[in-house]
Enzyme design. Structure first.
Site: not given
Ligand SMILES: [Zn+2]
Length: 405
Positions: A79, A77, A197, A140, A174-175
């Site tokens: 973000d 991801h 991830d 991340d 995603e977050e």
């Protein structure tokens, strides 16, 4: 570019997502990074490159064998977490880590210490990428992006490694729990995929939380405090009462393994009105249901104490992917085998969170999660060992190779 150079490049893009904007991508910075990566993928000569208006970027590395091999995918991801700013991320490499304290920021006295994070000692002698103490690092999941692209590049440069068609995808948001929402699984066209991830080296996950978000609104009655007797209902007092009714033992700071929780994420308000946010998490579907029920019951009780003061809205966010992955367990086994083959000890454990893979699994794309290599996500103490990233690259290459056998 090495995996480290790639990672540091991506880390400098501000791609913090925002749960409040209601659009996809939730912040424009994510599209900026997506466009940059799109350019790189074109330069690499990948095929079927698409970047849609929502910042979902996909591309293909074509097969180099005539054998019939399942199409697999790798996903990361774009973000970073809204928990801490991702603006002006300034990564630094601590070469040959000596096992002592790492001063992240002299001015603000932010120190990354093995006294607080003993797992640092596992990386003595390795090279750690750390923050400057002001921001998160964004390993991340930019480590995941860097690892996937580096692995694809490696496969391109090593045609002796035979592999089937490989798809890659980078998604926004995603977050904030929306990474998979607009993910076009059909267009991606894979039999299965992996999100890169996960956390520390070796992690391999196919179980995650069932998750719900809770919004509670409290309407008080504001009256001049000098004349408030038997008239005022202070919404802040009601909020405090409600919070105190939920079990203290079931908070993130007191739970681990398969234990679920209620996590208070925000409180705001005045005497007149207040709002409370919670997230509910549990691996077990029945316990998950029971937690949501307890939340409703608590609000009912509050409404007995303060009639018609409080409303609640609970929304399911994602579910445990285990039920979707277990019937195709070989996709976990091949990742396990790949790790062992490159000298990584697999650590299979339930995720205390969610991944895009969980939602994708429920959309028909079974999607276990593999380590990206980082530690202490979402905060200024985030760090990632260079050697873990390099191993993640090897794991991706090995999976491609094993699937083609
Ligand atoms: Zn992530």
């Amino acid at each position: 570019m090495t995996v480290v150079e790639r990672f540091i490049k991506y880390a400098k893009f501000d791609t913090e997502s925002n749960p409040e904007t209601g659009i996809t991508p939730s912040t424009p910075g994510q599209m900026v990074l997506a466009r940059e990566i799109e350019k790189e993928l074109r330069e690499m000569g990948l095929e079927d490159i698409t970047l849609d208006d929502n910042a979902y970027l996909m591309a293909t590395l074509p097969a180099n064998t005539d054998k019939k091999v399942p199409v697999i995918g790798f996903i990361a991801h774009l973000d970073t977490s809204p928990d801490l700013t991702g603006k002006d991320v300034n990564p630094r490499i601590v070469n040959n880590y000596d096992g002592g304290d790492v001063v992240l920021n002299k001015d603000t006295n932010v120190i990354l210490s093995p006294k607080d994070f003993p797992e640092m000692l596992d990386y003595k002698g390795q090279d750690l990428i750390v923050t400057d103490g002001n921001t998160l690092l964004g390993a991340d999941d930019k480590a995941g992006i860097a690892e996937i692209i580096t692995a694809i590049k490696y496969l391109q440069e090593h045609p002796e490694i035979k592999h089937g068609k490989i798809r890659i995808a980078f998604n926004p948001d995603e977050e904030i729990g929306l990474g998979a929402h607009k993910f076009d699984v059909e267009k991606f066209g894979c039999e299965w995929a992996y999100t890169m991830d996960g956390g520390p080296i070796g992690e391999l996950e196919y179980e995650n939380f069932n998750a719900a978000g809770v919004k509670i609104n409290i309407q008080g009655r504001s009256v001049h405090p000098g004349y408030a007797k038997d008239k005022m209902t202070n919404a802040l007092v009601v909020a405090n009462k409600l919070i105190s009714l939920l079990p203290e033992s079931d908070r993130p700071e007191h739970t681990t393994g398969y234990e679920g929780f209620f996590h208070l994420t925000n409180v705001s308000g005045t005497v007149d009105s207040a709002t409370i946010g919670y997230i509910i998490r549990d691996h077990d579907r029945d316990l998950f249901k029971a937690r949501k029920q307890l939340m409703h019951d608590t609000v009912d009780f509050i409404n007995k104490l303060y009639p018609e003061s409080t409303t609640i809205e609970i929304k399911d966010q994602y579910y445990n992917m285990r039920e979707k992955v277990e019937p195709v367990k070989h996709i976990v086994d091949v990742a396990f085998e790949a790790m062992v083959a490159v000298g990584v000890t697999p650590i299979v454990k339930p995720i205390r969170g969610g991944t895009d893979g969980a939602q994708l699994s429920f959309k028909g794309l079974p999607c276990p999660n593999i380590f990206g290599g980082g530690h202490n996500f979402h905060g200024r103490y985030e760090f990632i060992p260079v050697q873990s990233m390099e191993k993640a690259v090897e794991v991706i290459v090995k999976i491609a190779e094993l699937v083609a056998r």
